[in-house]
Design an enzyme around this catalytic site. Structure first.
Site, PDB file in Angstrom:
ATOM      1  N   LYS A 161       0.798  -1.218   0.000  1.00  0.00           N
ATOM      2  CA  LYS A 161       0.000   0.000   0.000  1.00  0.00           C
ATOM      3  C   LYS A 161       0.838   1.278   0.000  1.00  0.00           C
ATOM      4  CE  LYS A 161      -4.283  -1.977   1.251  1.00  0.00           C
ATOM      5  NZ  LYS A 161      -3.920  -3.215   0.661  1.00  0.00           N
ATOM      6  N   LYS A 203      -4.016  -0.114   8.720  1.00  0.00           N
ATOM      7  CA  LYS A 203      -4.273  -1.084   7.649  1.00  0.00           C
ATOM      8  C   LYS A 203      -3.028  -1.918   7.380  1.00  0.00           C
ATOM      9  CE  LYS A 203      -6.527   0.420   4.016  1.00  0.00           C
ATOM     10  NZ  LYS A 203      -6.921   1.248   2.849  1.00  0.00           N
ATOM     11  N   GLY A 209      -9.785  -7.158   1.544  1.00  0.00           N
ATOM     12  CA  GLY A 209     -10.967  -7.898   1.973  1.00  0.00           C
ATOM     13  C   GLY A 209     -11.393  -7.612   3.388  1.00  0.00           C
ATOM     14  N   GLY A 210     -10.961  -6.456   3.944  1.00  0.00           N
ATOM     15  CA  GLY A 210     -11.363  -6.096   5.298  1.00  0.00           C
ATOM     16  C   GLY A 210     -10.508  -6.721   6.375  1.00  0.00           C
ATOM     17  N   HIS A 253     -17.747   4.488  -0.251  1.00  0.00           N
ATOM     18  CA  HIS A 253     -16.778   3.608  -0.898  1.00  0.00           C
ATOM     19  C   HIS A 253     -17.222   3.452  -2.350  1.00  0.00           C
ATOM     20  CE1 HIS A 253     -14.200  -0.235  -0.881  1.00  0.00           C
ATOM     21  NE2 HIS A 253     -14.672  -0.098  -2.095  1.00  0.00           N
ATOM     22  N   HIS A 280     -15.900  -3.882   7.806  1.00  0.00           N
ATOM     23  CA  HIS A 280     -15.121  -3.430   6.647  1.00  0.00           C
ATOM     24  C   HIS A 280     -15.308  -4.335   5.430  1.00  0.00           C
ATOM     25  CE1 HIS A 280     -13.265  -0.665   9.414  1.00  0.00           C
ATOM     26  NE2 HIS A 280     -12.803  -1.644  10.126  1.00  0.00           N
ATOM     27  N   GLU A 320     -10.174   1.411  -6.002  1.00  0.00           N
ATOM     28  CA  GLU A 320     -11.111   1.806  -4.959  1.00  0.00           C
ATOM     29  C   GLU A 320     -10.793   3.209  -4.453  1.00  0.00           C
ATOM     30  OE1 GLU A 320     -11.168  -1.185  -1.935  1.00  0.00           O
ATOM     31  OE2 GLU A 320     -12.226  -2.612  -3.219  1.00  0.00           O
ATOM     32  N   ARG A 338      -7.398  -8.146  -9.049  1.00  0.00           N
ATOM     33  CA  ARG A 338      -8.099  -9.407  -9.286  1.00  0.00           C
ATOM     34  C   ARG A 338      -9.536  -9.097  -9.665  1.00  0.00           C
ATOM     35  NH1 ARG A 338     -11.260  -9.253  -4.770  1.00  0.00           N
ATOM     36  NH2 ARG A 338     -10.334  -8.449  -2.851  1.00  0.00           N
TER      37      ARG A 338
END
Length: 713
Positions: A161, A203, A209-210, A253, A280, A320, A338
């Protein structure tokens, strides 16, 4: 089970959208893809055989398109999935290990061995597991097997990230304020969080995927949340590095579907709104995003394409963003390299098959359409149906699907699933049962279709979120598209009403269906013995009886007066007598009740299990009643008073932080356990002394088991 009809829209560079019967690989035998019409010279063939390195719903979805294109499929499975739907669908299937994903679906070496042994030319990773693992993508390349996804380099750049945010900043894609540096010491992260200001979002650097994500509302929570985030990240991604972001309390989101080929072409397929989430993780998604100005839409689309181009992206991916609900300012959040869970809603509004596009570009062909060829038509929703208990913090509910009936698939209703009636939702994997996807020409009509379809969904054997999804989709704020990531918390009281009892009408209907079932069973009894009858018949007298049933958390009692074989008077709590009547009859796939309560029509599909009657009404107010069991029947020695229990699903112990004799405070962390892809902290409910610790690290703990014993000081 539902029928499989639907609608597939196929695009090519020469034609506009055109409908073809059935969607997602369920087309008629005489169908030929117009993309393939261009490939008659044999130079643009897809693969002959692919391996699908996944399970359940996404594996089945990939296989449907592959089979439609004439591509043979190979399934891999764990010992727990031996009898699963994706194994049955594939032409070949090979076991790759025991139930834990670490010994099966995450075993790159075994998956590659199966691919080589079966002559598979490519591997589709689905989503989750190895789908965003750069090492797996690189291993496929080294072994001469095509990875149906982006390059290892793109996965790495977007997967780390801090690196992705640096790339976005240099590509004129706005990023959320935060700390993305390399100094990962607790002291420095605490200092950076103080600078950003609370609330702060921690994070996992490789997360998705939360998982590996925690919100810190106060400084005092930071170290505990950091430790929990790191532990979950290490378990899920084998890396415990984190980044910090300013947490926006009410953002939306919004994400953009992109796809690129190996010839430098990158297109967007409009946006999706995935704001309504729990833990999330998304619950209901829609496309296009509602209440977004056209200028903001176009800016987000352009930013997404720039993001993908910055890493030479190939394949299907999702960029996102978080969008401020006040001024529509948007920030890059992450890119999922993906296919997304929610990709079907994009397919329905654009008329594309994203899996076919993935296969096409992986085989080296250019995208068969330009940006101007892609148009957005209508509106689509996806509701994720899970085996979980929303009233218990959405805790997973593994178990056997004893009854499963779905709304019929059609041109406007699509069901993506990987389970059937009789299958088991195991504690080892994500508890998703299905994705219910609907389309309508407008948002209002699509939402009506979603609610109607949820009403027609039936599940027995596990807790599900069907009622919660119905409440959510029917909520006025959701209808008004006033959505954000804190939607569930904001509307908790209305979404989780404190009155959990059955309504008076449901109580009468429950009793009436029970009486009708008695009559139905009696008519099927071939014995002519009048003393074996349960229809209440008497000579020269009116038969009365009291019936007690349990509904949710209450036992209710009604008085019944038999008028005839199918006619009764029912009184609740000694109130006035209400005329009721009805019969249970056999229908395809089960039983159905039709009758009247106080001259108002009443009907329900009926499913019985042991001492429980499940009543599925067409208005969405489905319920269950059961015959109360004697108190001694449910007595158990487990979970004594003073015992701290595990979650209501099977788990494995990650850490034990206390010993016998330790003094603990209320709220102190005792141990952590992991199950259903989640790590859970077990905290002390009281101040006291630990008198017993029943499990060690790596022990498997059954649902609702006592794990620690504590007595008051």
């Amino acid at each position: 089970m539902a029928s499989s009809g639907g609608l597939l829209f196929v695009l090519n560079r020469y034609s506009k959208i055109r409908p073809t019967r059935s969607w997602m690989g369920l087309v008629s035998r005489d169908y030929t893809s117009p993309w393939r019409e261009q490939e008659s010279d044999g130079q643009n063939r897809y693969f002959d055989k692919i391996l699908v390195a996944n399970r359940a719903e996404i594996a089945c979805r990939v296989m449907r398109t592959a089979h439609r294109l004439g591509i043979e499929t190979v399934a891999v499975y764990s010992e727990a999935d031996k009898n699963s739907m994706h194994v049955a669908m594939a032409k070949e299937a090979h076991c790759i290990g025991s139930a834990p994903s670490s010994d099966s679906y995450l075993r790159m070496d075994r998956i590659i061995d199966v691919a080589k042994k079966t002559g598979s030319q490519a591997i589709h990773p689905g989503y989750g597991f190895l789908s965003e693992n750069k090492n797996f993508a690189a291993l496929c390349k080294d072994e001469g097997i095509e990875f149906i996804g982006p390059s290892p380099s793109a996965i790495e750049k977007m997967g780390v990230k801090r690196v992705s945010k640096e790339i976005m900043s240099t590509s004129s894609v706005p990023v959320v304020p935060g700390y993305f540096g390399k100094d990962q010491s607790n002291e420095n992260l605490q200092l950076e969080a103080d600078k950003i200001g609370y609330p702060v979002l921690i994070k996992a650097d490789l997360g998705g995927g939360g998982k590996g994500m925690r919100i810190v509302n106060e400084r005092e929570e930071f170290n505990m949340m950091l430790e929990a985030c790191r532990s979950e990240a290490l378990k899920s991604f084998n890396d415990d590095k984190v980044l910090l972001e300013k947490y926006l309390s009410k953002p939306r989101h919004v994400e953009v579907q992109v796809i690129g080929d190996k010839h430098g072409n990158i297109l967007h397929l409009f946006e999706r709104d995935c704001s309504v989430q729990r833990r999330h993780q998304k619950i209901i998604e829609e496309a296009p995003g509602p209440n977004i100005s056209q200028s903001t839409r176009e800016s987000i689309w352009s930013a997404a394409v720039r993001a993908a181009k910055a890493v030479d992206y190939v394949g299907a991916g999702t960029v996102e963003f978080i969008v401020d609900t006040q001024d529509e300012t948007f920030y890059f959040m992450e890119m999922n390299t993906r296919l997304q869970v929610e990709h079907p809603i994009t397919e329905l509004i654009t008329g594309t098959d994203l899996v076919e596009l993935q296969l096409r570009v992986a085989a080296g062909h250019p995208l068969p359409l330009s940006q101007s060829d892609i148009t957005c038509t209508g509106h689509a929703f996806e509701a994720r149906i899970y085996a979980e208990n929303p009233s218990e913090s959405f805790s997973p509910s593994p178990g056997l699907l004893r009854h499963l009936a779905t709304p019929s698939s059609s041109e406007t209703v699509r069901i993506d699933t990987g389970v059937r009636q009789g299958d088991e939702v195991t504690a080892y994997y994500d508890p998703m049962i299905a994705k219910l996807v609907v389309w309508g020409p407008t948002r209002t009509l699509a939402l009506n279709k979603l609610v109607q379809s949820l009403h027609n969904y039936q599940i027995v054997g596990v807790h599900s979120n069907l009622s919660f999804l119905t409440s959510l989709a029917s909520h006025q704020s959701f209808i008004d598209a006033d959505v954000h990531t804190g939607f569930i918390e904001q509307h908790r009281e209305s979404l989780f009403p404190s009155n959990k009892g059955l309504s008076p009408r449901q109580q009468k209907l429950g009793i009436l269906i029970m009486l009708a079932l008695e009559r139905y069973n009696n008519t099927r009894n071939l014995s002519l013995d009048p003393f074996n009858s349960t229809d209440g018949g008497r000579v020269n007298t009116m038969h009365h009886r009291k019936v007690s049933l349990k509904g949710k958390d209450e036992i209710f009692t009604g008085s019944v007066e038999y008028i005839g074989s199918d006619d009764f008077n029912i009184s609740m709590d000694n109130s006035q007598w209400i005329p009721c009547s009805g019969q249970v009859r056999q229908k395809a796939g089960g039983l159905v009740f039709n009758g009247f309560i106080d001259n108002e029509k009443a009907s329900a599909d009926v499913v019985t299990t042991e001492n429980t009657i499940h009543c599925f009404t067409n208005d969405g107010n489905s319920f269950s009643v059961e015959f109360p069991m004697p108190e001694y029947y449910n007595k158990s020695s487990s979970g004594d008073v003073g015992g701290v229990k595990s979650p209501p699903y099977s788990t494995r112990v990650n850490k034990v932080l206390v010993n016998v004799g330790d003094n603990v405070k209320k709220g102190q962390l005792l141990l952590t356990v992991e199950g259903m892809k989640m790590e859970t902290n077990i905290l002390s409910p009281i101040d006291g002394v630990v008198t017993e610790v029943l499990y060690n690290v790596e022990d498997v703990v059954a649902a609702n088991s006592k794990v620690v014993e504590i007595i008051n000081d």
